[in-house]
Design an enzyme around this catalytic site. Structure first.
Site, mmCIF file in Angstrom:
data_model
loop_
_atom_site.group_PDB
_atom_site.id
_atom_site.type_symbol
_atom_site.label_atom_id
_atom_site.label_comp_id
_atom_site.label_asym_id
_atom_site.label_seq_id
_atom_site.Cartn_x
_atom_site.Cartn_y
_atom_site.Cartn_z
ATOM 1 N N ASP A 1 41.570 46.391 38.037
ATOM 2 C CA ASP A 1 40.493 46.415 37.057
ATOM 3 C C ASP A 1 39.756 47.753 37.105
ATOM 4 O O ASP A 1 39.444 48.262 38.181
ATOM 5 C CB ASP A 1 39.522 45.280 37.415
ATOM 6 C CG ASP A 1 38.502 44.995 36.331
ATOM 7 O OD1 ASP A 1 38.913 44.730 35.198
ATOM 8 O OD2 ASP A 1 37.298 45.042 36.637
ATOM 9 N N GLU B 1 44.221 49.490 34.771
ATOM 10 C CA GLU B 1 43.439 49.591 33.547
ATOM 11 C C GLU B 1 42.752 50.948 33.553
ATOM 12 O O GLU B 1 41.765 51.150 34.252
ATOM 13 C CB GLU B 1 42.388 48.468 33.486
ATOM 14 C CG GLU B 1 41.603 48.511 32.198
ATOM 15 C CD GLU B 1 40.319 47.677 32.228
ATOM 16 O OE1 GLU B 1 39.864 47.274 31.150
ATOM 17 O OE2 GLU B 1 39.759 47.446 33.316
ATOM 18 N N ASP C 1 40.199 41.517 26.382
ATOM 19 C CA ASP C 1 38.951 42.177 25.990
ATOM 20 C C ASP C 1 38.946 42.420 24.483
ATOM 21 O O ASP C 1 39.866 42.029 23.789
ATOM 22 C CB ASP C 1 38.807 43.503 26.745
ATOM 23 C CG ASP C 1 38.465 43.283 28.215
ATOM 24 O OD1 ASP C 1 37.705 42.335 28.512
ATOM 25 O OD2 ASP C 1 38.964 44.047 29.063
HETATM 26 C C1 GLC Z 1 37.574 45.135 32.883
HETATM 27 C C2 GLC Z 1 38.033 43.800 32.358
HETATM 28 C C3 GLC Z 1 36.887 43.121 31.672
HETATM 29 C C4 GLC Z 1 35.737 42.969 32.651
HETATM 30 C C5 GLC Z 1 35.364 44.306 33.282
HETATM 31 C C6 GLC Z 1 34.434 44.140 34.439
HETATM 32 O O1 GLC Z 1 37.268 46.015 31.871
HETATM 33 O O2 GLC Z 1 39.151 43.954 31.530
HETATM 34 O O3 GLC Z 1 37.260 41.896 31.141
HETATM 35 O O4 GLC Z 1 34.611 42.452 32.014
HETATM 36 O O5 GLC Z 1 36.490 44.984 33.749
HETATM 37 O O6 GLC Z 1 35.109 43.614 35.544
#
Ligand code: GLC
Ligand code: CA
Length: 551
Positions: free
Chosen positions: A205, A248, A315
């Site tokens: 993440d 990500e 998201d």
């Molecule tokens: C990432 C996730 C999202 C989450 C954020 C905080 O962006 O994809 O869903 O809210 O991290 O953990």
């Protein structure tokens, strides 16, 4: 078993399927999805051809950010099951040859995590330095508020200890201090724990935020955060059996590339955010050129790395890499009402409603997903064309329960739908119209189409492993590409427009080219292939020089 057959570089032609245990299948009738339910549904994923399940966070949580706010990285949220249930699930997945990865959310914890509770007790607490504190928000600190309706800044004042703590996301998600060696060790221990239980890696993440140390007083003295990511990868390589890090990293290509690692490997896979956004711009315009241009400029990941491609995720569909004018075009086409948008940044919708339920157009988009270079990642429900429910708040609109059957609980649960974690989708895309049961035996359904795409993609190593070239198709609406490996080539063509398109591709070997998705042949003479594509038509073609299918 698939695992042994595809063991080498398995992630390069994997079919990844992201799901939230909470909304997939309720196994005990309390209205909340759980590991037992998921285990019962694994054959759906097996039949689809999924080779890797990505579990969204299933750890104990106050659930103020759908589980991305964790209070115990080693635990299982009791609503979803126990460690015993997780192990049963992992074993069943392995039996079907399916690997499992899970979200690793270590940029931050919940403010209810015992570490943070302890940290904010006093400045001398053992855990104080596990988080990032400052007397005043530093001027050179990180920038950019992610949830502007809820937060005004990245620092929140802690009255008791009279310092501010950093939170990249919500104020209830304090950032961990990864410059602290104890925190680093703990993160490795967490990864070690879950790989030992059988996970094949992690979806990491918010990678850039996790590594960020700007503005931290002694950050300059600290080692390069990329060395740290490389260390984590090396640790995983030692511990996991070919385990992966799927990151990500929503950054422009040159910046995103850094996270694959330079001297030493870091991420194995990284989501292709710019490519995804260029695809939507192209869909809005009925013009393939934005995606063609983006693919041409997309750098090649290092040898064993790969981009991870996707149509939708959990998201909002972020459009932050487009220009303001381009973003407005996509908004006008796919999110004309304000309620369909999230901030000024993206769309809280799924694909089929955005495309007005136009099945050939939806099918063309998924053909692209499997044809273009990159490891395809599906979000649960995409295989049947689920829609969103805008009555849910913000990003939750696309996180409605899985639709297995018609009827009030959609086969997701026998409990009263009022107790579900989110409302089901309704109307044209609700369970009575869109569900697994009615699509399973319908040869023309989206589900059957996606199964076919998965099967062909897995049989066609050129697509995942080949050298790729974006071709000139002589028609602006058509994206053509060639993928070749060991002298074998596959050409795919996709028509982005709702009108017929004539295309001509030059420089191909003469002979008969066979359709991989349908019955049909095309003759190439004088090095030229000419095709007439129907509105939103797509074809995958393999030259006769190679066998029709390697099986
Ligand atoms: C990432 C996730 C999202 C989450 C954020 C905080 O962006 O994809 O869903 O809210 O991290 O953990
Ligand atoms: Ca349950």
């Amino acid at each position: 078993m698939k695992i042994s057959r595809t063991a080498d570089l398995w992630w390069k032609n994997a079919v990844v399927y992201c799901l939230d245990v909470e909304t997939f299948q309720d196994g005990n009738g309390d209205g909340i999805g759980d590991f037992r339910g998921l285990t019962q549904r694994i054959d759906h994923l097996d039949r689809l051809g999924v080779t890797c399940i990505w579990l969204m966070p299933f750890y104990p949580t106050p659930d103020r950010d759908d589980g991305y706010d964790i209070t115990d990285f080693y635990g299982v949220d009791p609503r979803l099951g126990t460690h015993g249930d997780v192990v049963e699930f992992l074993r069943t997945a392995r039996d079907r040859g399916i690997r499992v990865i899970a979200d690793l959310v270590v940029n931050h914890t919940s403010d209810q995590h015992p570490w943070f509770k302890e940290a904010r007790r006093s400045r001398n607490s053992k855990y104080r330095d596990w988080y990032v504190w400052a007397d005043k928000p530093p001027k050179d600190g990180p920038k950019g508020v992610i949830f502007p309706d809820k937060e005004k800044g990245l620092w929140t004042y802690d009255r008791k200890t009279r310092q501010y703590y950093l939170h990249r996301f919500y104020r209830h998600q304090p950032d961990l201090n990864i410059t602290n060696p104890e925190v680093r060790d703990e993160i490795a221990r967490i990864m070690g724990f879950w790989t030992e239980l059988g996970l094949s890696g992690f979806r990491v993440d918010a990678v850039p935020f996790m590594l960020e140390t700007t503005g931290q007083a002694d950050a300059v003295k600290l080692p390069d955060p990329h060395d740290y990511l490389a260390d984590l990868r090396a640790f995983l390589d030692r511990r996991g059996e070919q385990a992966i890090l799927l990151g990500e990293v929503n950054l422009p290509y040159p910046d995103a590339m850094e996270f694959f690692g330079d001297e030493a490997p870091e991420l194995t896979l990284s989501f292709d955010f710019p490519g995804m956004q260029a695809m939507y711009l192209g869909l809005a315009r009925g013009d393939a050129r934005p995606l063609a241009a983006t693919l041409r400029e997309r750098p090649l990941p290092p040898k064993d790395g790969h981009w991870a491609t996707f149509v939708r995720n959990h998201d909002e569909l972020t459009l932050d890499k487009l220009s303001e004018a381009e973003k407005q075009e996509v908004f006008a086409a796919f999110g004309p009402e304000e309620d369909m948008r999230l901030y000024d940044r993206g769309l809280r919708r799924r694909l089929p409603p955005m495309l007005g339920g136009d099945l050939p157009r939806v099918k063309m988009v998924y053909s692209l997903l499997f044809a273009l270079p990159g490891t395809p990642v599906l979000f649960y429900g995409e295989e049947i064309g689920m829609g969103e429910n805008l009555a849910e708040e913000a990003r939750a609109a696309v996180r409605t329960p899985m639709q297995w059957r018609p009827g009030p609980g959609a086969g997701f649960s026998t409990a009263d739908p009022k107790t579900f974690p989110a409302r089901l989708a309704e109307g044209e895309f609700g369970p009575d119209r869109v569900n697994v049961a009615s699509q399973r035996n319908d040869a023309d359904s989206l589900l059957s189409w996606i199964r076919l795409l998965v099967e062909r993609y897995r049989e066609t190593p050129e697509l995942a492993f080949g050298d790729v070239e974006v071709l000139d198709a002589g028609a602006d609406a058509v994206l053509a590409h060639r993928a070749s490996v060991d002298g074998r080539a596959v050409v795919t063509v996709h028509n982005f427009a709702g009108t017929e398109a004539d295309c001509t591709i030059a420089g191909l070997p003469d002979g008969v080219w066979h359709d991989l998705l349908d019955d049909g042949d095309t003759e190439v003479t004088g090095g030229e292939m000419t095709l007439r594509l129907p509105p939103y038509g797509c074809r995958w073609l393999r030259s006769d020089g190679a066998r029709r299918s390697p099986v």
